[in-house]
Design a protein around this motif. Structure first.
Motif, PDB file in Angstrom:
ATOM      1  N   PHE A  54      18.335   1.852  -7.111  1.00  0.00           N
ATOM      2  CA  PHE A  54      19.619   1.574  -7.744  1.00  0.00           C
ATOM      3  C   PHE A  54      20.780   2.407  -7.243  1.00  0.00           C
ATOM      4  N   HIS A  70      21.724  -0.571 -14.833  1.00  0.00           N
ATOM      5  CA  HIS A  70      20.328  -0.131 -14.715  1.00  0.00           C
ATOM      6  C   HIS A  70      20.205   1.390 -14.859  1.00  0.00           C
ATOM      7  N   VAL A  72      23.707 -13.433  -6.828  1.00  0.00           N
ATOM      8  CA  VAL A  72      23.614 -14.350  -5.692  1.00  0.00           C
ATOM      9  C   VAL A  72      22.217 -14.214  -5.104  1.00  0.00           C
ATOM     10  N   GLY A  80      22.170 -16.991 -16.609  1.00  0.00           N
ATOM     11  CA  GLY A  80      22.339 -15.555 -16.823  1.00  0.00           C
ATOM     12  C   GLY A  80      22.012 -15.192 -18.265  1.00  0.00           C
ATOM     13  N   TRP A  81      21.735 -13.892 -18.514  1.00  0.00           N
ATOM     14  CA  TRP A  81      21.366 -13.541 -19.894  1.00  0.00           C
ATOM     15  C   TRP A  81      22.552 -13.703 -20.829  1.00  0.00           C
ATOM     16  N   MET A  98      13.817  -8.581 -20.706  1.00  0.00           N
ATOM     17  CA  MET A  98      13.880  -7.120 -20.731  1.00  0.00           C
ATOM     18  C   MET A  98      14.603  -6.621 -21.985  1.00  0.00           C
ATOM     19  N   ILE A 117      17.536   1.885 -17.502  1.00  0.00           N
ATOM     20  CA  ILE A 117      16.284   2.521 -17.082  1.00  0.00           C
ATOM     21  C   ILE A 117      16.380   4.035 -17.243  1.00  0.00           C
ATOM     22  N   ARG A 146      27.011  -9.807  -7.509  1.00  0.00           N
ATOM     23  CA  ARG A 146      25.763  -9.900  -8.264  1.00  0.00           C
ATOM     24  C   ARG A 146      25.444 -11.364  -8.495  1.00  0.00           C
ATOM     25  N   SER A 181      12.049  -0.554  -5.401  1.00  0.00           N
ATOM     26  CA  SER A 181      11.565  -1.278  -6.579  1.00  0.00           C
ATOM     27  C   SER A 181      10.037  -1.359  -6.562  1.00  0.00           C
ATOM     28  N   HIS A 208      14.575 -12.505 -16.481  1.00  0.00           N
ATOM     29  CA  HIS A 208      14.385 -11.059 -16.340  1.00  0.00           C
ATOM     30  C   HIS A 208      15.289 -10.312 -17.324  1.00  0.00           C
ATOM     31  N   GLY A 209      16.579 -10.619 -17.290  1.00  0.00           N
ATOM     32  CA  GLY A 209      17.511  -9.908 -18.167  1.00  0.00           C
ATOM     33  C   GLY A 209      17.229 -10.171 -19.636  1.00  0.00           C
ATOM     34  N   MET A 215      12.639 -11.039  -7.216  1.00  0.00           N
ATOM     35  CA  MET A 215      14.048 -11.091  -6.793  1.00  0.00           C
ATOM     36  C   MET A 215      14.301 -10.105  -5.663  1.00  0.00           C
ATOM     37  N   ARG A 216      13.664  -8.928  -5.778  1.00  0.00           N
ATOM     38  CA  ARG A 216      13.881  -7.933  -4.717  1.00  0.00           C
ATOM     39  C   ARG A 216      13.220  -8.366  -3.415  1.00  0.00           C
TER      40      ARG A 216
END
Ligand code: HEM
Ligand SMILES: [Cu+2]
Length: 623
Positions: free
Chosen positions: A432, A385, A447, A134-135, A75, A389, A445, A467, A71-72, A47-48
């Protein structure tokens, strides 16, 4: 793992598939969680890469949506949760002086159900793509009208893995209430056990609404239900309520054990007792309670009205109070201590300022009028995050470096550890921090791309480079694990850190039965107490006798497999043409699962005994 085993000869694979030993299940959770973490981390990097430059076409919008969702979801459900469970499994029985959890069979059951649920979610890629809503899976995005098969995998996969999590949590509650060694009163329990108890209770109250919500969504999607479909009299906002009544506590389910780890690591390496133990316990309880009172802060812009919004805004800000108590107690623990900055302590102490930043942006988001501006921008992505994180992952890393010698019989290499820490920490802030600003200048977010010339290119590039620095840190960690396995000095002492709690009183490697004699606990930090006031060994609370152990069993694995097959069959109902009829697959799964339960119910299994002579022999070998 432990060489001092008393079980009959089994192949290694069979041993791991059938184990009910909490220490081995911890290793299984650790491996599964790490694999899922690496997988979801790679999705983040993809994604990044996509967001590195304006109007990039590395990924399509559809793939980006699938990556974001997976991902969401991975994780949170399949990486962070099992990694927390790895430490809870390994540490809690040892810290309370028990031979295992209350129900070892159920412990294995929890792991395998979780694992097969995760696998079910993951195979969605082979059947037309992952879930893409989405999650949070908001309806109508996640309804049959807009979302394909991927979402069926989300609904059924999470349902199955959630059962595993729920089952394990109940087991932990019983273990902590019932299995504490003599003298280990509630207020002498290490903080990690306290947080373990509290989050297990949270899981019982949070995963049940999730299970109900997922069941309703499943009925909508697979059986033509209408709970969430406005055209047919359903209510889409209802899903948001159900989801966040689970979703907000979920954050605390993950972060409270991380607080627990920090509360073990900071005293150990500051060479002081934890400051304000009692306050820490009550702060944990207050956070847990308030955690259920704030879910609407995710829904401020839905239109629930000013009164509702205000009540939930104030409740949300209230959480800052007990959290602040914790922050100050960690600082006071370090204050005036003789601090060793090894990797575990670097992770634990740097957790404090990072988490505070996430907390501050959380309070900013709780102010309703400005949330209308922040909502669904990168400001939110940066905020969570920092919590996830800066809070959970740093806590997990601290725990990994701290408990590693007990789990695997050697330390992780410190030079590589410190390299990992700095790469991770610098990469994290680089990725972040800048996203706060991106959010404030209006980058939404979720997009997959953005236009040129809006002042977003440079900041996105910096974030993407960051990242990759974090990715490099995780690579160094993996190299460290391999390198240390071959080159690190073996640990033969009980207590390589000169620490405070009972797990460090056991020999390394730990015998299968943990404690040959249940220890008598005389104080908070019982092991440290005996080192200072006793002769440096734990006093036994019982004579040495034969030790009763549970038998291993393949049934937990089969029950998990059965649920996997059942779930897959349910999803097949929505597939166009299938080779076998879905009901055949569903039936097979049900028979496997309920058949195994039946066998477990009617077959007597009294476990076995390790005879006294053998216990004595093992104890001599390991001491
Ligand atoms: C290498 C570290 C990480 C990077 C680079 C990263 C990157 C991203 C990106 C780019 C998004 C999409 C943001 C959006 O457009 O809304 C995202 C979303 C998310 N991330 Fe991460 N992430 C990382 C680690 C984690 C970890 C460790 C967790 C949890 C344990 C996590 C949980 C989430 C969640 C829950 C979402 C929201 C998904 C959604 O909107 O449905 N991330 N992350
Ligand atoms: Cu929340």
């Amino acid at each position: 793992m432990a060489t001092a085993t008393a079980t009959k000869d089994k192949s290694v694979l069979w041993d791991w598939l059938t184990t009910v030993d909490h220490k081995k299940l911890a290793v299984l959770y650790l491996i599964a969680g790490t694999l899922f973490f690496v997988k979801a981390g790679m999705m983040a990097l993809f994604m990044r890469i996509q967001l590195m430059s304006a109007e990039n076409d590395f990924l399509t919008g559809q793939t980006f949506n699938e990556l974001i969702t997976m991902h969401g979801t991975i994780m949170l459900f399949l990486a962070a949760t099992p990694l927390i469970f790895a430490f809870m499994n390994f540490v809690i029985p040892l810290q309370i002086g028990a031979r295992d959890v209350a129900f070892p069979f159920v412990n294995a059951l929890g792991f395998w159900i979780f694992f097969f649920g995760g696998l079910l979610l993951s195979v969605s890629w082979f059947f037309g793509g992952g879930p893409d809503a989405g999650w949070t899976a908001y309806v109508p995005l996640s309804s049959g009208e807009y979302a394909d098969l991927g979402l069926d995998f989300y609904v059924v996969g999470l349902q199955v893995s959630g059962i595993g999590t729920l089952v394990s949590a109940i087991n932990f509650i019983v273990t902590i209430i019932n299995m504490r060694a003599p003298g280990m009163t509630m207020m002498r329990m290490p903080l990690f056990c306290w947080t373990g108890l509290v989050v297990s209770i949270l899981i019982v109250f949070a995963f049940t609404p999730l299970a109900a919500g997922l069941a309703l969504l499943m009925l909508d999607r697979i059986f033509g239900g209408q709970f969430f479909i406005p055209d047919m009299g359903g209510n889409a906002v209802l899903w948001q309520h159900i989801f966040w009544i689970f979703g907000h506590p979920e954050v605390y389910i993950l972060v409270l054990p991380a607080f627990g780890i920090i509360s073990e690591v900071i005293p150990a390496f500051s060479r002081k007792r934890l400051f304000g133990y009692t306050a820490m316990v009550f702060a944990t309880l207050v956070i847990a309670f308030l955690g259920f009172m704030v879910w609407v802060h995710h829904m401020f812009t839905v239109g629930l009205g000013p009164i509702t919004n205000s009540v939930f805004a104030i409740a949300t800000m209230g959480i800052a109070v007990p959290t602040g108590i914790k922050i100050f107690n960690w600082l006071f623990t370090m204050w005036g201590g003789k601090i060793t900055f090894n990797t575990a302590m670097l992770c634990a102490s740097s957790f404090v300022p990072t988490f505070v930043l996430g907390g501050v942006t959380g309070v900013m988001l709780a102010m309703v009028p400005v949330d209308y501006l922040y909502h669904d921008t990168y400001f939110v992505v940066a905020h969570f995050h920092y919590i996830i994180i800066g809070g959970i992952v740093l806590g997990l890393l601290a725990g990994t470096y701290y408990w590693y010698p007990k789990m695997f019989g050697h330390k992780l290499n410190e030079k590589l550890g410190i390299l990992m820490f700095w790469l991770f920490y610098i990469g994290f802030h680089m990725t972040f921090f800048i996203q706060h600003i991106l959010g404030l200048i209006g980058m939404p977010r979720r997009v997959y791309t953005y236009l040129e010339g809006q002042g977003m290119e440079t900041m996105n590039l910096v974030s993407s480079i960051g990242s990759f620095v974090m990715g490099a840190a995780i690579l160094v960690l993996i190299i460290n694990v391999v390198y240390s396995a071959f080159n690190s000095e073996r640990i033969t002492v009980n207590d390589p850190w000169d620490a405070r709690t009972l797990e460090w009183s056991t020999p390394t490697p730990i015998p299968e039965y943990n404690f040959a004699q249940t220890p008598q606990v005389r104080s908070l930090d019982p092991w440290f107490y005996e080192k200072v006031h006793g002769d440096g060994t734990m006093k036994p609370a019982e004579p040495m006798t034969d030790i009763h152990m549970p038998n291993g069993s393949i049934l937990p694995f089969v029950i998990g497999l059965g649920l996997f097959i059942w779930g897959f069959g349910m999803i097949m109902i929505n597939m166009d043409d299938t080779i076998v009829p879905p009901f055949l697959v569903i039936g097979t799964g049900v028979i496997l699962t309920f058949g195994s339960m039946l066998i477990r119910s009617i077959k007597e299994d009294h476990g076995y005994h390790i005879p006294l002579e053998q216990v004595k022999k093992i104890e001599k070998e390991v001491s």
